[in-house]
Enzyme design. Structure first.
Site, PDB file in Angstrom:
ATOM      1  N   ASP A 138       0.857  -1.179   0.000  1.00 15.10           N
ATOM      2  CA  ASP A 138       0.000   0.000   0.000  1.00 15.10           C
ATOM      3  C   ASP A 138       0.902   1.240   0.000  1.00 15.10           C
ATOM      4  OD1 ASP A 138      -3.209   0.604   1.622  1.00 15.10           O
ATOM      5  OD2 ASP A 138      -2.098   1.766   0.130  1.00 15.10           O
TER       6      ASP A 138
HETATM    7  C1  GLC Z   1      -4.387   4.350  -0.082  1.00 21.51           C
HETATM    8  C2  GLC Z   1      -5.232   3.159   0.285  1.00 21.51           C
HETATM    9  C3  GLC Z   1      -5.307   2.118  -0.787  1.00 21.51           C
HETATM   10  C4  GLC Z   1      -5.208   2.782  -2.137  1.00 21.51           C
HETATM   11  C5  GLC Z   1      -3.814   3.353  -2.260  1.00 21.51           C
HETATM   12  C6  GLC Z   1      -3.593   4.076  -3.584  1.00 21.51           C
HETATM   13  O1  GLC Z   1      -3.675   4.817   1.030  1.00 21.51           O
HETATM   14  O2  GLC Z   1      -4.962   2.498   1.501  1.00 21.51           O
HETATM   15  O3  GLC Z   1      -6.530   1.406  -0.606  1.00 21.51           O
HETATM   16  O4  GLC Z   1      -5.444   1.841  -3.172  1.00 21.51           O
HETATM   17  O5  GLC Z   1      -3.493   4.232  -1.183  1.00 21.51           O
HETATM   18  O6  GLC Z   1      -4.411   5.215  -3.635  1.00 21.51           O
END
Ligand code: GLC
Length: 743
Positions: A269
């Site tokens: 993430d």
């Molecule tokens: C965010 C979220 C994730 C998302 C990623 C990209 O912090 O936790 O679900 O897909 O970053 O935006």
């Protein structure tokens, strides 16, 4: 700059593997590390900003660029001006729509309709693919039993089976028949795993999940997504029993690769590799990169930890080249499967806007849940009404009804409840009087209440549009008090004091605690955040042009202190029952400590939610009869048929979600008192009876046992079939012997 070398054509599993090996054999260490690097690409001068790194093969993916021309230029540079011409993954959070927005995933879950959920994902993917996106960070399939957590809005609710079935449907929708089709997106099941158990419903917080609960509750949806062919998984921010998912070898190596034999790609993430230092797992980013790589994270989302340290980790021998090659192979495999090496370009057309609108409306119609309808207040009859007061801050907000995680949602495509009511009233004698009454749902300024009350007094009935703005749910937007915010309860009381029928439509990204307002409402329609066509759907439901059929995918607590409260709980050694509990207001003076029920309940809330999982009213009614099992006992290799008759006993046509629950009465670990195992939507005309059949196999009886192996155990099972998790039409059967260990 040397022209990109052509990659020999090759398709099918073996062809792709051969092409991967060929490419790996020609890549430098730096080029390999470059494939594991995802960078942020939303800057307006992104082509200039990333050009040098693209030409040097230092970028494998760009996130958050959705201008087709810009995406095409980034791909062109990667393909034509880098040494090996490896195309880019273009990632975006296309969660529940792109320009046309479907209900939030929690609302889509309330449809209990896998085909509809799949179609919504398809629509979203096709719109995003036309912008050059080829990878979405969805479905979010975290099991969540804590509505304080803002991200419950993105989830599919509290149940592993419902989430597994609908999550797999989303994977199929995004990825289509063939992943290489220009309109297909690679899916990314997230957040692996256990994120929905964030302590206290506070985002990013620790999760204390024993392995048996992790395996029986939180992992099944990810296994279903993997089996549905999800091209990628994303690790969760959170730590599980002290080990962050992004460095968790149990999850990423033992389960995902070892037990499930998954050959897709794992992405961290946002910045999560670097956050291993913040967690306090590693002291340096260098160590964080080592731990994430060794645990099995293939791509680094925008932390640059891999770019900064992997080459050194290889050079000093701490990470073997084979580990790096496996990571890069997982990324390349996804790119080959997407057709990126075979000339795939940005999809040249969006789906028809009319088709998208029709689908978004259908999803909103089936997602709304009728929670209360006293004295058949609904549906409203426009021929008998002359004046309708339309009150509240969410009656006419084209952005808020879209919900959270709608980066690219187009409010121009929204139909608000007020707009839909106005067009519905246009050719009738019905007049509407709209009063916002509150600036926002959070406002405590009651200066608009007098006007609202006057409108109510002057009307035949009152529609009040309440809830939460989208900003009150979603990532990092958690609430410790999940009552209606601001002065909304006071507003309802003022409106009810006029003596007119008050119908509430609530838009929110989570279950709310509604006990304080429920008694002042004659009817309540819960619409979640219903998306672009939410208003049109709500108006049709209020006036009976459609019949409510939504069923709750998550329990609604009476009060926040009950959380977690969910139907699939354990029996405990002292299970509560109506005759073993007492309400705090009923305790007699001088009652002895042991005078109370001595069972698992709250003195001030009992033990049941306000609204239970699977619940939802209709404008008609349904009766269940004739529950028949194909046998009283089955062996592990046999199938048990379960059949039931469902009758529409009301005056109008309606759709019922027939739900089948099991209880495994005894096990090597304690088992839930009920578990959803199957469901089916059935459309019935008034008076019509339909026989519904289910087939249960050992897979439906299997669970992770005390030794964490998976299988079904000999013993007695209860079966219930009905319209919600309190279904009482009952039968029982036995499994005659333990099953063999199941994968
Ligand atoms: C965010 C979220 C994730 C998302 C990623 C990209 O912090 O936790 O679900 O897909 O970053 O935006």
């Amino acid at each position: 700059m040397a022209k990109a070398q052509t990659i020999e054509a090759g398709h099918g599993k073996d062809g792709v593997e051969a092409r991967i090996r060929d490419l790996l054999s020609r890549m430098s260490i730096e080029e390999k590390v470059g494939q594991l690097n995802q960078v942020e690409g939303s800057a307006h001068d992104v082509v200039h900003a990333l050009g040098a790194d693209l030409r040097a093969g230092q970028i494998g993916s760009v996130i958050n660029q959705v201008d087709p021309a810009t995406v095409n230029e980034l791909q062109r540079i990667a393909r034509e001006e880098s040494r090996l011409g490896i195309p880019l993954l273009i990632g975006r959070d296309v969660i529940h729509g792109f320009k046309t927005v479907a209900p939030i995933p929690l609302g889509q879950a309330a449809t209990w309709n896998p085909d509809l959920v799949e179609a919504c994902a398809r629509m979203a993917g096709e719109e995003a693919a036309a912008a050059g996106v080829n990878w979405t960070f969805a479905p979010m399939i975290d099991i969540c039993r804590d509505p304080r957590w803002g991200r419950i809005a993105e989830s599919l609710g509290e149940d592993p089976v419902l989430t597994s079935i609908l999550g797999a449907a989303m994977v199929r929708g995004f990825q289509g028949e063939t992943l290489s089709d220009p309109t297909s997106l690679a899916a990314c099941a997230k957040h692996f795993a256990g994120y929905g158990a964030s302590e206290a419903g506070r985002d990013y917080n620790t999760t204390n999940l024993p392995e048996n609960e992790l395996r029986n509750v939180h992992l099944p949806p990810f296994r279903a997504a993997a089996e549905a062919g999800a091209a990628s998984l994303m690790t969760s921010f959170s730590d599980i029993d002290g080990i962050p998912a992004t460095a968790n070898t149990l999850l990423l190596r033992d389960v995902l690769r070892g037990e499930w034999d998954y050959d897709g790609m794992v992405v961290s993430d946002w910045d999560a590799i670097k956050q291993l230092c913040t967690h306090g797992l590693t002291e340096t980013e260098y160590e964080a990169a080592y731990q994430a790589a060794m645990a099995g994270v293939d791509m680094d989302m925008v932390a640059s930890a891999y770019r900064n340290h992997l080459a050194d980790l290889i050079a000093c021998g701490r990470i073997e080249l084979a580990v790096l090659d496996r990571m890069v192979a997982n990324v390349l495999r996804m790119k080959f499967r997407l057709g990126l090496f075979d000339g795939r370009t940005t999809a040249d057309a969006e789906p028809s806007r009319m088709a998208s609108r029709s689908l978004a409306k259908q999803a909103a119609l089936q997602s709304c849940v009728l929670l209360k309808n006293d004295h058949q207040t609904l549906p409203l009859d426009p021929t008998t009404l002359t004046r309708l007061a339309v009150i509240g801050p969410l009656a006419d907000d084209p952005v808020e009804q879209l919900g959270t995680w709608i980066f690219d949602g187009d409010p121009e495509r929204s139909v608000t409840p007020l707009a839909a009511l106005e067009s519905l009233a246009a050719d009738t004698a019905l007049s509407l009087h709209h009063v916002r009454a509150l600036a926002t749902t959070r406002s405590h300024d009651q200066s608009g209440f007098d006007e609202a009350e006057a409108a109510a007094r002057d009307a035949d009935a009152v529609l009040v549009f309440l809830g939460e703005e989208a900003i009150l749910s979603g990532e990092a937007h958690c609430r410790a008090d999940i009552d209606l915010p601001g002065a909304q309860v006071e507003l309802v009381k003022r409106l009810k004091a006029t003596g007119k029928p008050v119908i509430a439509v609530i838009q929110a990204g989570r279950p709310l605690t509604l006990a304080s307002v429920l008694d002042h409402l004659d009817a309540l329609l819960f619409a979640w955040h219903p998306g672009s066509l939410g208003g049109a759907a709500i108006a049709d439901l209020l006036f009976g042009r459609a019949c409510p059929s939504g069923k709750l995918p998550v329990s609604f607590p009476k009060m926040v202190g009950q959380i977690p409260v969910y139907y699939g709980h354990k029996n405990t050694g002292r299970p509560p029952s109506p005759d073993t509990i007492i309400h705090i207001d009923d305790i007699q003076a001088g009652a002895a400590q042991t005078s109370l029920g001595m069972t698992a309940f709250h003195l001030d809330a009992g033990y049941e939610p306000l609204f239970r999982f699977g619940f939802g009213l209709s404008y008609t009614s349904f009766a269940y009869s004739g529950l028949i099992l194909g046998s009283e006992a089955i062996a592990p290799d046999e199938t048990l048929t379960v059949q039931v008759d469902v009758t529409n006993t009301g005056e109008v046509a309606g759709e019922e979600v027939v739900q089948l629950y099991l209880r495994d009465r005894f096990g090597s670990v304690t088992r839930p008192v009920r578990e959803l195992k199957a469901f089916a939507r059935v459309a019935l005309e008034p008076g019509e009876t339909r026989q519904v059949r289910f087939e249960l196999t050992v897979e439906d009886l299997a669970f992770y046992k005390r030794n964490q192996t998976r299988g079904a155990e000999t013993g007695a099972f209860d079966v219930w079939v009905g319209g919600d998790s309190a279904a009482d039409l009952h039968a029982e059967f036995a499994l005659t012997e333990d099953s063999v260990a199941l994968p």
